[in-house]
Write a protein that holds these residues in place. Structure first.
Motif, PDB file in Angstrom:
ATOM      1  N   ILE A 149       0.849  -1.186   0.000  1.00  0.00           N
ATOM      2  CA  ILE A 149       0.000   0.000   0.000  1.00  0.00           C
ATOM      3  C   ILE A 149       0.885   1.236   0.000  1.00  0.00           C
ATOM      4  CG2 ILE A 149      -1.791   1.270   1.237  1.00  0.00           C
ATOM      5  CD1 ILE A 149      -2.733  -1.361   0.059  1.00  0.00           C
ATOM      6  N   ALA A 150       0.835   1.992  -1.086  1.00  0.00           N
ATOM      7  CA  ALA A 150       1.697   3.174  -1.190  1.00  0.00           C
ATOM      8  C   ALA A 150       1.332   4.227  -0.153  1.00  0.00           C
ATOM      9  CB  ALA A 150       1.593   3.764  -2.600  1.00  0.00           C
ATOM     10  N   ASP A 151       0.049   4.368   0.126  1.00  0.00           N
ATOM     11  CA  ASP A 151      -0.410   5.330   1.131  1.00  0.00           C
ATOM     12  C   ASP A 151      -0.363   4.663   2.496  1.00  0.00           C
ATOM     13  OD1 ASP A 151      -1.626   7.192   2.710  1.00  0.00           O
ATOM     14  OD2 ASP A 151      -3.593   7.034   1.771  1.00  0.00           O
ATOM     15  N   ASP A 152       0.576   5.076   3.336  1.00  0.00           N
ATOM     16  CA  ASP A 152       0.721   4.395   4.620  1.00  0.00           C
ATOM     17  C   ASP A 152      -0.393   4.721   5.600  1.00  0.00           C
ATOM     18  OD1 ASP A 152       1.364   6.942   5.437  1.00  0.00           O
ATOM     19  OD2 ASP A 152       3.378   6.465   6.146  1.00  0.00           O
ATOM     20  N   ASN A 153      -1.379   5.508   5.145  1.00  0.00           N
ATOM     21  CA  ASN A 153      -2.542   5.746   5.998  1.00  0.00           C
ATOM     22  C   ASN A 153      -3.438   4.513   6.074  1.00  0.00           C
ATOM     23  OD1 ASN A 153      -2.150   8.512   6.746  1.00  0.00           O
ATOM     24  ND2 ASN A 153      -2.578   9.051   4.633  1.00  0.00           N
ATOM     25  N   GLY A 154      -3.268   3.615   5.125  1.00  0.00           N
ATOM     26  CA  GLY A 154      -4.080   2.414   5.161  1.00  0.00           C
ATOM     27  C   GLY A 154      -4.784   2.152   3.851  1.00  0.00           C
ATOM     28  N   PHE A 155      -5.402   1.001   3.768  1.00  0.00           N
ATOM     29  CA  PHE A 155      -6.158   0.611   2.589  1.00  0.00           C
ATOM     30  C   PHE A 155      -7.452   1.424   2.563  1.00  0.00           C
ATOM     31  CE2 PHE A 155      -8.235  -1.651  -0.579  1.00  0.00           C
ATOM     32  CZ  PHE A 155      -7.474  -2.698  -1.079  1.00  0.00           C
ATOM     33  N   PRO A 156      -7.681   2.249   1.535  1.00  0.00           N
ATOM     34  CA  PRO A 156      -8.867   3.120   1.522  1.00  0.00           C
ATOM     35  C   PRO A 156     -10.166   2.348   1.716  1.00  0.00           C
ATOM     36  CG  PRO A 156      -7.366   3.715  -0.230  1.00  0.00           C
ATOM     37  CD  PRO A 156      -6.826   2.440   0.354  1.00  0.00           C
ATOM     38  N   PHE A 157     -10.969   2.825   2.648  1.00  0.00           N
ATOM     39  CA  PHE A 157     -12.332   2.352   2.897  1.00  0.00           C
ATOM     40  C   PHE A 157     -12.423   1.027   3.667  1.00  0.00           C
ATOM     41  CE2 PHE A 157     -12.597   4.559  -1.351  1.00  0.00           C
ATOM     42  CZ  PHE A 157     -12.956   5.790  -0.819  1.00  0.00           C
ATOM     43  N   VAL A 158     -11.304   0.350   3.942  1.00  0.00           N
ATOM     44  CA  VAL A 158     -11.381  -0.901   4.696  1.00  0.00           C
ATOM     45  C   VAL A 158     -11.844  -0.640   6.127  1.00  0.00           C
ATOM     46  CG1 VAL A 158     -10.022  -2.778   5.708  1.00  0.00           C
ATOM     47  CG2 VAL A 158      -9.723  -2.183   3.313  1.00  0.00           C
ATOM     48  N   TRP A 159     -11.280   0.391   6.750  1.00  0.00           N
ATOM     49  CA  TRP A 159     -11.690   0.724   8.125  1.00  0.00           C
ATOM     50  C   TRP A 159     -13.206   0.907   8.187  1.00  0.00           C
ATOM     51  CZ3 TRP A 159     -10.620   1.404  13.215  1.00  0.00           C
ATOM     52  CH2 TRP A 159     -11.441   2.282  13.938  1.00  0.00           C
ATOM     53  N   GLU A 160     -13.744   1.698   7.283  1.00  0.00           N
ATOM     54  CA  GLU A 160     -15.192   1.965   7.298  1.00  0.00           C
ATOM     55  C   GLU A 160     -16.009   0.705   7.052  1.00  0.00           C
ATOM     56  OE1 GLU A 160     -13.223   5.842   6.607  1.00  0.00           O
ATOM     57  OE2 GLU A 160     -13.014   3.864   5.690  1.00  0.00           O
ATOM     58  N   ALA A 161     -15.569  -0.130   6.111  1.00  0.00           N
ATOM     59  CA  ALA A 161     -16.317  -1.345   5.797  1.00  0.00           C
ATOM     60  C   ALA A 161     -16.385  -2.285   6.994  1.00  0.00           C
ATOM     61  CB  ALA A 161     -15.682  -2.053   4.600  1.00  0.00           C
ATOM     62  N   MET A 162     -15.255  -2.456   7.668  1.00  0.00           N
ATOM     63  CA  MET A 162     -15.246  -3.338   8.831  1.00  0.00           C
ATOM     64  C   MET A 162     -16.012  -2.732  10.007  1.00  0.00           C
ATOM     65  SD  MET A 162     -13.729  -5.973   7.629  1.00  0.00           S
ATOM     66  CE  MET A 162     -14.588  -5.479   6.112  1.00  0.00           C
ATOM     67  N   ALA A 163     -15.972  -1.405  10.118  1.00  0.00           N
ATOM     68  CA  ALA A 163     -16.742  -0.741  11.168  1.00  0.00           C
ATOM     69  C   ALA A 163     -18.240  -0.896  10.915  1.00  0.00           C
ATOM     70  CB  ALA A 163     -16.366   0.734  11.240  1.00  0.00           C
ATOM     71  N   ARG A 164     -18.655  -0.751   9.662  1.00  0.00           N
ATOM     72  CA  ARG A 164     -20.090  -0.905   9.345  1.00  0.00           C
ATOM     73  C   ARG A 164     -20.563  -2.316   9.681  1.00  0.00           C
ATOM     74  NH1 ARG A 164     -18.523   1.798   4.631  1.00  0.00           N
ATOM     75  NH2 ARG A 164     -18.688  -0.132   3.414  1.00  0.00           N
ATOM     76  N   LYS A 165     -19.717  -3.296   9.440  1.00  0.00           N
ATOM     77  CA  LYS A 165     -20.072  -4.676   9.762  1.00  0.00           C
ATOM     78  C   LYS A 165     -20.377  -4.817  11.244  1.00  0.00           C
ATOM     79  CE  LYS A 165     -18.278  -9.400   9.445  1.00  0.00           C
ATOM     80  NZ  LYS A 165     -17.158 -10.243   8.950  1.00  0.00           N
ATOM     81  N   GLU A 166     -19.543  -4.242  12.085  1.00  0.00           N
ATOM     82  CA  GLU A 166     -19.766  -4.333  13.525  1.00  0.00           C
ATOM     83  C   GLU A 166     -20.999  -3.547  13.952  1.00  0.00           C
ATOM     84  OE1 GLU A 166     -18.215  -6.443  15.327  1.00  0.00           O
ATOM     85  OE2 GLU A 166     -16.943  -6.964  13.616  1.00  0.00           O
ATOM     86  N   LEU A 167     -21.235  -2.410  13.316  1.00  0.00           N
ATOM     87  CA  LEU A 167     -22.413  -1.606  13.649  1.00  0.00           C
ATOM     88  C   LEU A 167     -23.703  -2.314  13.262  1.00  0.00           C
ATOM     89  CD1 LEU A 167     -21.145   1.941  12.655  1.00  0.00           C
ATOM     90  CD2 LEU A 167     -21.617   1.104  14.960  1.00  0.00           C
ATOM     91  N   ARG A 168     -23.671  -3.060  12.183  1.00  0.00           N
ATOM     92  CA  ARG A 168     -24.859  -3.836  11.816  1.00  0.00           C
ATOM     93  C   ARG A 168     -25.139  -4.921  12.847  1.00  0.00           C
ATOM     94  NH1 ARG A 168     -22.528  -3.427   6.581  1.00  0.00           N
ATOM     95  NH2 ARG A 168     -21.649  -5.544   6.753  1.00  0.00           N
ATOM     96  N   LEU A 169     -24.084  -5.541  13.350  1.00  0.00           N
ATOM     97  CA  LEU A 169     -24.247  -6.615  14.316  1.00  0.00           C
ATOM     98  C   LEU A 169     -24.653  -6.098  15.693  1.00  0.00           C
ATOM     99  CD1 LEU A 169     -21.125  -8.715  13.295  1.00  0.00           C
ATOM    100  CD2 LEU A 169     -23.529  -9.337  12.922  1.00  0.00           C
ATOM    101  N   ASP A 170     -24.154  -4.916  16.071  1.00  0.00           N
ATOM    102  CA  ASP A 170     -24.448  -4.357  17.395  1.00  0.00           C
ATOM    103  C   ASP A 170     -24.441  -2.832  17.314  1.00  0.00           C
ATOM    104  OD1 ASP A 170     -24.796  -3.710  20.023  1.00  0.00           O
ATOM    105  OD2 ASP A 170     -22.970  -4.705  20.755  1.00  0.00           O
TER     106      ASP A 170
END
Length: 256
Positions: free
Chosen positions: A230-251
């Motif tokens: 990953i050239a941008d060391d901030n992280g893989f774009p949108f992965v944080w949000e996708a995984m967060a949405r998964k947890e929010l759907r569950l709880d």
């Protein structure tokens, strides 16, 4: 933390101006984001009962962390504890791990580090117990580069200040490490970056274990890893949000 702190700026600008776009996440408090991090990582294998600790340093120098008494899979935003830079609890009746000194020392010695994660994950824990560094066999394993220090002077748990300080010094300026016969340590400048590093370490460890169990393969060269990381060391774009949405759907209540 801003809603999309750390996201690649040009990609964020394109997303923000896209017609009919939807919000990736609702507004979240900093405590809610730490609670989400705990929930997200437990599904990635960072799950050893009530062991493990995450710290997130705020702009004012105070530090958010998970309480000792609760497993990562059950805590909510209201359970997250605020500490001062010396580790004194400011706003909670919960306790914090006796090993919090490892985090405090890292935050003090590494101004670039705002997030510290330590636990005894499943797959990277196997390699830590073998005292070996998992090779990089595929693209997802290469997201955060090749270098992975192995700290092999385990002298017990991190309640001992001298033990934790020696681990901090051994880590140097690295972004992660395997702790021999113990577990894994990941640091980052923000939650997004630390999240990518934590999930990449576990994926890399799992894939390498499976490949070698199947008879072995050809690891990627350092040059190949550089091409697909990953050239941008901030992280893989949108992965944080996708995984967060998964947890929010569950709880949905975990952010309250």
């Amino acid at each position: 933390m801003k809603k999309y702190d750390g996201l690649n700026q040009s990609m964020l600008e394109r997303f923000a101006t896209r017609p009919g776009r939807k919000e990736l996440l609702p507004e979240l408090s900093e405590k809610a984001q730490v609670a989400l991090m705990c929930r997200m990582l437990i599904r990635e294998g960072w799950d050893e009962h009530i062991a493990g600790h995450i710290t997130y340093r705020l702009e004012n120098g105070n530090i958010l962390t998970n309480p000792w008494e609760l497993a990562w899979g059950e805590l909510t935003a209201s359970d997250i504890v605020t500490l001062d830079p010396k580790g004194n609890v400011l706003d909670s009746d919960w306790n914090v791990t006796p090993a919090i000194g490892l985090h405090l020392q890292l935050h003090a010695m590494r101004p670039d580090v705002h997030v510290v994660i330590h636990n005894h994950p499943h797959w990277s824990g196997i390699w830590a117990c073998m005292q070996k560094v998992p090779p990089v066999y595929d693209q997802a394993s290469a997201y955060c580069g090749v270098e992975l220090p192995l700290y092999d002077e385990y002298e017990g748990t991190f309640e001992n200040e001298a033990t934790s300080l020696s681990a901090v010094e051994a880590l140097g300026d690295a972004k992660w490490a395997l702790l021999a016969n113990h577990g894994s340590l990941v640091v980052g400048k923000n939650l997004r970056q630390a999240h990518l590093r934590a999930i990449t370490l576990e994926w890399r460890s799992k894939r390498a274990y499976e490949v070698e169990l199947a008879g072995g393969g050809r690891p990627l060269s350092d040059e190949e890893v550089k091409k697909v990381s990953i050239a941008d060391d901030n992280g893989f774009p949108f992965v944080w949000e996708a995984m967060a949405r998964k947890e929010l759907r569950l709880d949905p209540g975990l952010v309250d």
